[in-house]
Design a protein around this motif. Structure first.
Motif, PDB file in Angstrom:
ATOM      1  N   HIS A 190       6.840  -2.263   7.170  1.00  0.00           N
ATOM      2  CA  HIS A 190       6.600  -0.750   6.635  1.00  0.00           C
ATOM      3  C   HIS A 190       5.777  -1.142   5.600  1.00  0.00           C
ATOM      4  O   HIS A 190       5.594  -2.083   4.856  1.00  0.00           O
ATOM      5  CB  HIS A 190       7.824  -0.211   6.329  1.00  0.00           C
ATOM      6  N   PRO A 191       4.864   0.011   5.587  1.00  0.00           N
ATOM      7  CA  PRO A 191       3.961  -0.020   4.305  1.00  0.00           C
ATOM      8  C   PRO A 191       4.561  -0.214   2.844  1.00  0.00           C
ATOM      9  O   PRO A 191       4.071  -0.885   1.977  1.00  0.00           O
ATOM     10  CB  PRO A 191       3.162   1.352   4.543  1.00  0.00           C
ATOM     11  N   GLY A 192       5.610   0.304   2.792  1.00  0.00           N
ATOM     12  CA  GLY A 192       6.451   0.234   1.519  1.00  0.00           C
ATOM     13  C   GLY A 192       6.807  -1.118   1.394  1.00  0.00           C
ATOM     14  O   GLY A 192       6.588  -1.683   0.023  1.00  0.00           O
ATOM     15  N   ALA A 193       7.099  -2.098   2.253  1.00  0.00           N
ATOM     16  CA  ALA A 193       7.605  -3.289   2.039  1.00  0.00           C
ATOM     17  C   ALA A 193       6.400  -3.985   1.793  1.00  0.00           C
ATOM     18  O   ALA A 193       6.280  -5.172   1.020  1.00  0.00           O
ATOM     19  CB  ALA A 193       8.457  -3.910   3.387  1.00  0.00           C
ATOM     20  N   ALA A 194       5.297  -3.786   2.850  1.00  0.00           N
ATOM     21  CA  ALA A 194       3.978  -4.699   2.495  1.00  0.00           C
ATOM     22  C   ALA A 194       3.433  -4.617   0.994  1.00  0.00           C
ATOM     23  O   ALA A 194       2.959  -5.499   0.629  1.00  0.00           O
ATOM     24  CB  ALA A 194       2.972  -4.158   3.506  1.00  0.00           C
ATOM     25  N   LYS A 195       3.598  -3.238   0.330  1.00  0.00           N
ATOM     26  CA  LYS A 195       3.137  -3.106  -1.035  1.00  0.00           C
ATOM     27  C   LYS A 195       3.848  -4.321  -1.890  1.00  0.00           C
ATOM     28  O   LYS A 195       3.206  -4.786  -2.778  1.00  0.00           O
ATOM     29  CB  LYS A 195       3.516  -1.618  -1.301  1.00  0.00           C
ATOM     30  N   TYR A 196       5.203  -4.424  -1.647  1.00  0.00           N
ATOM     31  CA  TYR A 196       5.852  -5.231  -2.369  1.00  0.00           C
ATOM     32  C   TYR A 196       5.492  -6.714  -2.206  1.00  0.00           C
ATOM     33  O   TYR A 196       5.308  -7.341  -3.208  1.00  0.00           O
ATOM     34  CB  TYR A 196       7.588  -5.183  -2.295  1.00  0.00           C
ATOM     35  N   PHE A 197       5.569  -7.135  -1.017  1.00  0.00           N
ATOM     36  CA  PHE A 197       5.005  -8.363  -0.665  1.00  0.00           C
ATOM     37  C   PHE A 197       3.446  -8.879  -1.343  1.00  0.00           C
ATOM     38  O   PHE A 197       3.181  -9.845  -1.829  1.00  0.00           O
ATOM     39  CB  PHE A 197       5.002  -8.566   0.860  1.00  0.00           C
ATOM     40  N   ALA A 198       2.729  -7.560  -1.306  1.00  0.00           N
ATOM     41  CA  ALA A 198       1.240  -7.737  -1.751  1.00  0.00           C
ATOM     42  C   ALA A 198       1.277  -8.287  -3.310  1.00  0.00           C
ATOM     43  O   ALA A 198       0.664  -8.687  -3.739  1.00  0.00           O
ATOM     44  CB  ALA A 198       0.675  -6.484  -1.487  1.00  0.00           C
ATOM     45  N   GLU A 199       2.226  -7.244  -3.964  1.00  0.00           N
ATOM     46  CA  GLU A 199       2.515  -7.440  -5.471  1.00  0.00           C
ATOM     47  C   GLU A 199       2.966  -9.280  -5.649  1.00  0.00           C
ATOM     48  O   GLU A 199       2.688  -9.540  -6.832  1.00  0.00           O
ATOM     49  CB  GLU A 199       3.454  -6.698  -5.840  1.00  0.00           C
ATOM     50  N   LYS A 200       3.658  -9.953  -4.793  1.00  0.00           N
ATOM     51  CA  LYS A 200       3.999 -11.157  -4.723  1.00  0.00           C
ATOM     52  C   LYS A 200       3.233 -12.180  -4.378  1.00  0.00           C
ATOM     53  O   LYS A 200       3.217 -13.428  -4.157  1.00  0.00           O
ATOM     54  CB  LYS A 200       5.440 -11.301  -4.136  1.00  0.00           C
ATOM     55  N   GLY A 201       1.935 -11.716  -3.913  1.00  0.00           N
ATOM     56  CA  GLY A 201       0.932 -12.670  -3.518  1.00  0.00           C
ATOM     57  C   GLY A 201       0.991 -12.939  -2.054  1.00  0.00           C
ATOM     58  O   GLY A 201       0.517 -14.089  -1.483  1.00  0.00           O
TER      59      GLY A 201
END
Length: 329
Positions: A312-323
């Motif tokens: 989900h895009p909302g989850a992908a945003k969180y993962f992106a913040e973690k690299g």
């Protein structure tokens, strides 16, 4: 804040009925009209004596305490029911096994159409396949031939696991007398000797099994290495697992397999809510672990390991913040 936490913990009368009203219809289910739920996002979990339901309540409470998102946890039949509920929009968040999730997204096995309105939030932990009996004479999967065996509730991912394991041992559903029921019913029928064995797939220790082990001498069927290898080759969703003998006070460790427990979202779930869900979980691992032991398995590498279904895009945003990059819907 108190109102939010109370909202999470309330059991809304009749809300579990919505999970049988999914417009998506795996395994010949009769579709119905989705039911709207006010005051939060409906979170479809699983059997009340299983890990999904109990862990789900812990996660929902922590998310409510630390974010602006409220999840209303409801019991369900498990993976297939949850996927159907998300596909129809009658639930927004749910649990599913990795294998059932992939089958649903592809429209294979018992799913007669593709579940294309779902996406991944995170894989949270591993679920062990537990084959339970009170009969010391049942020592192998092969010994289940001709026996009455619970293969999981209708709508659960347990059924897939039971059929897969029977298959690698040269058995089919026709070689046993199958019963389709919840963990709690399986335990009661084992205790009353109405069934000979039961497949239970959940994170260990599982409440239903622990309860049975507290009153009866239970036996758990181990899988041998040859059949584990064959199972993993044929169905790569599985991984090797060991259930320590101290878990249920069995005489030896139990060799088995496991699948992943995945938190999923429906397409109608807002990006900000899904972001709050995953951040509320992974930013509060220690507190969650204190409340429920499965929290110790929370790990960003495992969480981002699903490749068969997009995130989900909302989850992908969180993962992106973690690299971390994940396939996004």
């Amino acid at each position: 804040m108190k109102k939010k936490i109370i909202s999470v913990l309330l059991v809304m009368i009749g809300v579990t009925m919505l999970l049988s009203c999914a417009a998506f219809s795996p395994s010949g289910r009769t579709p119905g009209t989705p039911t709207a739920v006010e005051g939060g996002l409906t979170f479809a979990t699983g059997d009340e004596q299983g890990t999904y339901y109990r862990y789900g309540a812990v996660l929902a409470q922590k998310i409510a305490e630390t974010t602006d998102t409220v999840l209303n946890t409801v019991a369900s039949g498990g993976s297939m029911d949850n996927i159907g509920a998300l596909q129809s929009g009658s639930a927004m968040v749910g649990f599913a096994q990795t294998d059932a999730l992939s089958y649903a997204y592809e429209g294979t096995r018992l799913f007669d159409s593709k579940a294309d309105r779902i996406s991944v939030i995170a894989e949270l932990y591993k679920e062990q396949v537990q084959i339970i009996t009170l009969n010391p004479g049942i020592r192998s999967v092969s010994d289940l031939k001709g026996k009455t065996v619970s293969v999981g509730a209708d709508g659960s991912g347990v059924y897939f696991n039971a059929i897969d394991i029977l298959e690698v041992y040269g058995l089919t559903e026709r070689d046993i007398s199958p019963v389709y029921q919840s963990f709690g019913d399986s335990v009661e029928d084992l205790r009353s000797r109405k069934i000979d064995a039961a497949f239970i797939v959940a994170g260990t220790p599982t409440s239903a099994v622990s309860g049975l082990a507290a009153t009866d001498d239970i036996y758990m069927i181990s899988l041998d290495e040859e059949h584990i290898d064959r199972l993993i080759t044929d169905y790569p969703h599985y991984s090797r697992a060991t259930i320590d003998k101290r878990t249920y006070n069995t005489s030896t460790d139990v060799n088995t397999v496991a699948v992943g427990a995945v938190l999923i979202a429906g397409d109608e779930a807002r990006d900000e809510d899904v972001y709050n869900i995953i951040s509320g979980i992974y930013e509060n691992k220690e507190a969650i672990t204190r409340a429920y032991s499965k929290g110790a398995e929370l790990d960003l590498e495992s969480a981002s390991s699903i490749t068969s279904v997009p995130y989900h895009p909302g989850a992908a945003k969180y993962f992106a913040e973690k690299g971390i990059d994940v396939p996004v819907k």
